[in-house]
Motif scaffolding. Structure first.
Motif, short mmCIF file in Angstrom:
data_model
loop_
_atom_site.label_atom_id
_atom_site.label_comp_id
_atom_site.label_asym_id
_atom_site.label_seq_id
_atom_site.Cartn_x
_atom_site.Cartn_y
_atom_site.Cartn_z
N PHE A 30 0.84 -1.21 0.00
CA PHE A 30 0.00 0.00 0.00
C PHE A 30 0.87 1.25 0.00
O PHE A 30 0.61 2.20 -0.75
CB PHE A 30 -0.91 -0.01 1.24
N VAL A 31 1.93 1.24 0.81
CA VAL A 31 2.83 2.40 0.88
C VAL A 31 3.52 2.61 -0.46
O VAL A 31 3.70 3.75 -0.92
CB VAL A 31 3.89 2.19 1.99
N GLU A 32 3.87 1.53 -1.14
CA GLU A 32 4.57 1.63 -2.41
C GLU A 32 3.72 2.30 -3.48
O GLU A 32 4.24 2.90 -4.43
CB GLU A 32 5.01 0.23 -2.87
N ARG A 33 2.40 2.26 -3.35
CA ARG A 33 1.52 2.86 -4.35
C ARG A 33 1.49 4.37 -4.26
O ARG A 33 0.88 5.03 -5.10
CB ARG A 33 0.09 2.30 -4.21
N PHE A 34 2.11 4.92 -3.22
CA PHE A 34 2.12 6.37 -3.03
C PHE A 34 3.57 6.86 -3.05
O PHE A 34 4.23 6.92 -1.99
CB PHE A 34 1.43 6.75 -1.72
N PRO A 35 4.09 7.21 -4.23
CA PRO A 35 5.50 7.60 -4.36
C PRO A 35 5.89 8.77 -3.47
O PRO A 35 7.02 8.83 -2.97
CB PRO A 35 5.62 7.99 -5.84
N THR A 36 4.97 9.72 -3.26
CA THR A 36 5.29 10.88 -2.42
C THR A 36 5.55 10.45 -0.99
O THR A 36 6.52 10.90 -0.35
CB THR A 36 4.15 11.90 -2.45
N LEU A 37 4.71 9.56 -0.47
CA LEU A 37 4.90 9.07 0.91
C LEU A 37 6.21 8.32 1.02
O LEU A 37 6.97 8.51 1.98
CB LEU A 37 3.73 8.17 1.29
N ARG A 38 6.50 7.49 0.03
CA ARG A 38 7.75 6.73 0.05
C ARG A 38 8.95 7.67 -0.03
O ARG A 38 9.95 7.47 0.66
CB ARG A 38 7.78 5.75 -1.13
N ALA A 39 8.85 8.73 -0.85
CA ALA A 39 9.93 9.69 -0.97
C ALA A 39 10.18 10.42 0.35
O ALA A 39 11.33 10.67 0.73
CB ALA A 39 9.62 10.70 -2.07
N VAL A 40 9.11 10.75 1.06
CA VAL A 40 9.25 11.41 2.36
C VAL A 40 9.98 10.48 3.34
O VAL A 40 10.87 10.91 4.08
CB VAL A 40 7.87 11.81 2.92
N MET A 41 9.60 9.20 3.34
CA MET A 41 10.26 8.23 4.23
C MET A 41 11.74 8.12 3.89
O MET A 41 12.60 8.09 4.78
CB MET A 41 9.58 6.87 4.10
N VAL A 42 12.05 8.05 2.60
CA VAL A 42 13.44 7.95 2.17
C VAL A 42 14.22 9.20 2.57
O VAL A 42 15.37 9.13 3.02
CB VAL A 42 13.53 7.72 0.65
N GLY A 43 13.59 10.37 2.39
CA GLY A 43 14.24 11.63 2.76
C GLY A 43 14.53 11.70 4.25
O GLY A 43 15.63 12.14 4.66
N ILE A 44 13.59 11.25 5.06
CA ILE A 44 13.81 11.22 6.51
C ILE A 44 14.98 10.29 6.84
O ILE A 44 15.84 10.62 7.67
CB ILE A 44 12.54 10.74 7.24
N GLY A 45 15.02 9.14 6.17
CA GLY A 45 16.13 8.22 6.38
C GLY A 45 17.46 8.85 6.00
O GLY A 45 18.46 8.67 6.70
N GLY A 46 17.49 9.61 4.90
CA GLY A 46 18.72 10.27 4.49
C GLY A 46 19.20 11.28 5.52
O GLY A 46 20.38 11.35 5.84
N VAL A 47 18.27 12.09 6.04
CA VAL A 47 18.62 13.09 7.06
C VAL A 47 19.15 12.41 8.32
O VAL A 47 20.17 12.84 8.90
CB VAL A 47 17.40 13.96 7.39
N LEU A 48 18.49 11.33 8.74
CA LEU A 48 18.92 10.62 9.94
C LEU A 48 20.31 10.02 9.74
O LEU A 48 21.14 10.05 10.66
CB LEU A 48 17.92 9.52 10.29
N MET A 49 20.58 9.48 8.55
CA MET A 49 21.89 8.90 8.30
C MET A 49 22.98 9.96 8.35
O MET A 49 24.07 9.72 8.88
CB MET A 49 21.90 8.18 6.96
N LEU A 50 22.71 11.14 7.82
CA LEU A 50 23.70 12.22 7.88
C LEU A 50 23.92 12.65 9.33
O LEU A 50 25.05 12.94 9.73
CB LEU A 50 23.24 13.40 7.03
N TYR A 51 22.85 12.68 10.11
CA TYR A 51 22.96 13.05 11.53
C TYR A 51 23.81 12.02 12.28
O TYR A 51 24.71 12.37 13.06
CB TYR A 51 21.58 13.16 12.15
N PHE A 52 23.53 10.74 12.05
CA PHE A 52 24.30 9.69 12.72
C PHE A 52 25.74 9.64 12.20
O PHE A 52 26.65 9.25 12.93
CB PHE A 52 23.62 8.33 12.55
N ALA A 53 25.94 10.00 10.93
CA ALA A 53 27.30 10.07 10.38
C ALA A 53 28.10 11.14 11.11
O ALA A 53 29.29 10.96 11.40
CB ALA A 53 27.24 10.37 8.88
N TYR A 54 27.44 12.27 11.40
CA TYR A 54 28.10 13.33 12.16
C TYR A 54 28.50 12.83 13.55
O TYR A 54 29.61 13.08 14.03
CB TYR A 54 27.16 14.53 12.29
#
Length: 232
Positions: A68-92
């Motif tokens: 169901f989540v995969e059918r909504f690209p915008t929602l999936r993109a938001v989740m991926v973006g949040i993951g990217g921000v968190l990874m940069l934070y943890f990288a710091y």
């Protein structure tokens, strides 16, 4: 005959879990950092956080929620973006630990040994690769069919295709799959801690490598998220 089939399927599941858990990536970067800075238990907890997310994805995939989540690209993109921000934070955070030693971290930051679980759990929930896995291969583990186990190994799967093909649709395959992950999150931190005790410089090296891996995946995930909203 039936028992032998179950045992073979169980062992194939263990191999499958190990094959997917072992390759380098953001989850293993966190496990490695937690292990050498805070000890085996912290590394195991980080691995447990990632595996807990996999268990949740398995249940959601079986219920159809992941699809169901995969059918909504915008929602999936938001989740991926949040993951990217968190990874940069943890990288710091990992970069700040480059100067740490195993013993100093263990003595001064014992109270922080539980943070690895949360870090790995949150990142796993926003990891598009894990979401994609459960949308495709993972959701079919309980459906009758066949699975080319080693072909799904990240980076080297193409060269291993056809070496281990098992029938899906058996709970033993799922049990073995998560069993393989448990073997990895138990043994990987133990190996790192044992190596660190013999090589004093390992902790800052692992912390630095973890920072690079997390930062790289963070940038990749953010670029994927931005690409959804700003097509080329």
């Amino acid at each position: 005959m039936y028992v032998a089939t179950v045992v073979v399927t169980l062992l194939a599941g263990v191999v499958f879990g190990l094959a997917l858990a072992a390759p380098p990536g953001p989850m293993n970067a966190i496990i490695a950092e937690e292990s050498v800075l805070h000890g085996w238990l912290a590394g195991f907890k980080a691995g447990l956080g990632a595996m807990t997310a996999d268990a949740i994805f398995f249940v959601l995939a079986a219920l159809g929620v992941v699809a169901f989540v995969e059918r909504f690209p915008t929602l999936r993109a938001v989740m991926v973006g949040i993951g990217g921000v968190l990874m940069l934070y943890f990288a710091y955070g990992a970069a700040r630990d480059v100067q740490s030693s195993f013993h100093a971290a263990a003595d001064a930051e014992v109270r922080k040994t539980g943070t690895g679980f949360t870090k790995a759990f949150v990142l796993a929930l926003t990891n598009p690769y894990q979401i994609l896995f459960w949308l495709t291969i993972g959701v079919g583990l309980l459906d009758p069919g066949t699975l080319d186990v080693l072909a799904e190994t990240p980076y080297v799967g193409a060269s291993l295709a056809g070496l281990l093909v098992v029938e899906t649709g058996s709970p033993a395959l799922v049990v073995g799959f998560f069993g393989g992950i448990v073997v990895w999150i138990t043994g990987f931190p133990a190996a790192l801690v044992g190596a660190e005790r013999r090589v004093n410089a390992l902790a800052p090296v692992v912390a630095g490598a973890s920072a690079v891996v997390l930062a790289g995946f963070g940038v990749l995930f953010l670029s994927q998220a931005v690409g959804t909203f700003v097509p080329a």
